[in-house]
Design a protein around this motif. Structure first.
Motif, mmCIF file in Angstrom:
data_model
loop_
_atom_site.group_PDB
_atom_site.id
_atom_site.type_symbol
_atom_site.label_atom_id
_atom_site.label_comp_id
_atom_site.label_asym_id
_atom_site.label_seq_id
_atom_site.Cartn_x
_atom_site.Cartn_y
_atom_site.Cartn_z
ATOM 1 N N THR A 90 0.845 -1.195 0.000
ATOM 2 C CA THR A 90 0.000 0.000 0.000
ATOM 3 C C THR A 90 0.883 1.248 0.000
ATOM 4 O O THR A 90 1.872 1.327 0.734
ATOM 5 C CB THR A 90 -0.911 0.010 1.235
ATOM 6 O OG1 THR A 90 -1.697 -1.177 1.246
ATOM 7 C CG2 THR A 90 -1.835 1.221 1.232
ATOM 8 N N GLU A 109 -5.759 -0.321 -3.766
ATOM 9 C CA GLU A 109 -6.598 -1.365 -4.338
ATOM 10 C C GLU A 109 -5.781 -2.634 -4.603
ATOM 11 O O GLU A 109 -4.723 -2.584 -5.228
ATOM 12 C CB GLU A 109 -7.241 -0.877 -5.644
ATOM 13 C CG GLU A 109 -8.314 0.182 -5.440
ATOM 14 C CD GLU A 109 -9.418 -0.277 -4.502
ATOM 15 O OE1 GLU A 109 -9.848 -1.444 -4.618
ATOM 16 O OE2 GLU A 109 -9.831 0.522 -3.642
ATOM 17 N N ARG A 141 -11.167 -2.855 6.206
ATOM 18 C CA ARG A 141 -11.128 -2.938 4.742
ATOM 19 C C ARG A 141 -11.247 -4.394 4.292
ATOM 20 O O ARG A 141 -10.520 -5.269 4.778
ATOM 21 C CB ARG A 141 -9.834 -2.313 4.225
ATOM 22 C CG ARG A 141 -9.802 -2.133 2.720
ATOM 23 C CD ARG A 141 -8.624 -1.286 2.312
ATOM 24 N NE ARG A 141 -8.451 -1.251 0.863
ATOM 25 C CZ ARG A 141 -9.118 -0.441 0.056
ATOM 26 N NH1 ARG A 141 -9.968 0.426 0.555
ATOM 27 N NH2 ARG A 141 -8.908 -0.475 -1.249
#
Length: 321
Positions: A90, A109, A141
């Motif tokens: 990330t 994503e 998430r």
């Protein structure tokens, strides 16, 4: 404190910082990339303070994943429970203003941090763990968030559970946190959040009233950090406010994560972790939060999430006789 291991579960994030003194020119924009991510920052701070810390994360094999491993290992964090992941790391681009406050743009994503499987979590080593700290994006998430959440219930049978929601509205709508925070409080003994988190979770609600709501949902200790105004701690409804040490702020990146580490480090030293905070007093809570505020202040005094080492700090509060 050798047997007081704290395990941290969550994400690593590559923090790319813009230079507030420079603007993009024809040759592009220079970025300085530092290893970060709320849970990883907390694990690093715990280890530097002297608490045995284990990190449970899904670490990519890309250039950022190698950076994460190096930072965690150099700080003394145990990575035996980490998963080597095929997915990318990330990335967060942090734009720091002249006052040291950062705003973020995330590139997340399909990243490694959110892909936990039930099998990976079942294999996570928890030997010697007196506290599991989690939260932030890894807890909310999908697809891994619900699996992490489900993982907490059996962990609670053997260890204190600490949750930091660390609301990130650019990646997850605040409504998703509001939907789940009551359940997290049923699983958590300690809830640590910032004033910004509070504003996003319960807009217009006073910190004291928010604490009462979360106590009613199950959390015994709720701590709301208030930036330069210190922190409010509420233990079963008994409250205390501790000031923040005077600090020349470079930036606030990682301050809340360092506060959490300082708090858990102090509670471990008092022998209060391992169960439901049995025997913890309001005086001990205040002393632990004051130490945590000092750890956070030292983090704010340097660029990025670079928490202090134990040798650079006074000793935290000791156990009562």
């Amino acid at each position: 404190m050798g047997s007081q291991r704290i395990t941290v579960l969550g994400e690593c994030v590559a923090d790319a910082f813009t230079d507030p003194g420079r603007v993009a020119g024809p040759d592009g924009l220079s970025l300085r990339v530092l290893p970060g991510g709320g849970p990883a920052n907390t694990a690093v701070a715990l280890a530097r303070l002297g608490t045995p810390a284990r990190f449970l994360g899904r670490l990519s094999g890309d250039v950022f994943g190698r950076l994460f491993r190096e930072r965690l290992l150099d700080s003394g964090v145990d990575l035996a429970g980490c998963v080597t992941a095929r997915e990318p790391s990330t990335l967060a681009v942090a734009d720091v203003d002249v006052h040291g406050h950062a705003s973020y743009a995330f590139f997340a994503e399909g990243a490694a941090d959110w892909q936990w499987t039930a099998a990976e979590l079942a294999a996570a080593p928890l030997d010697g763990t007196v506290c599991l700290h989690t939260g932030s994006l890894a807890l909310v998430r999908e697809p891994g968030g619900r699996r992490v959440e489900e993982f907490l219930a059996p962990v609670r049978e053997r260890a204190t559970v600490c949750v930091d929601p660390n609301v990130r509205p650019l990646l997850v709508p605040p409504a998703a946190y509001r939907e789940r925070i009551g359940h997290w409080c049923r699983l958590a003994d300690v809830l640590r959040l910032s004033e910004d988190d509070l504003d996003r979770l319960l807009p217009g609600v006073a910190p004291e009233d928010a604490c009462d709501r979360w106590h009613a949902a199950g959390a015994r200790l709720v701590v709301v950090t208030l930036g330069a105004r210190g922190a409010l701690a509420s233990l079963d409804g008994a409250r205390v406010t501790v000031p923040a040490p005077p600090t020349e702020v470079v930036d606030t990146v990682g301050a809340g994560d360092s506060f959490t580490a300082g708090l858990l480090h102090a509670l471990a030293g008092l022998g209060r972790l391992g169960g439901r905070l049995d025997g913890l007093t309001l005086d001990e809570t205040a002393a632990s939060c004051a130490y945590a505020a000092l750890v956070a202040a030292r983090t704010c005094a340097v660029p990025g999430a670079d928490p202090p080492w134990a040798a650079d700090l006074p000793h935290p509060p000791g156990p009562r006789a």
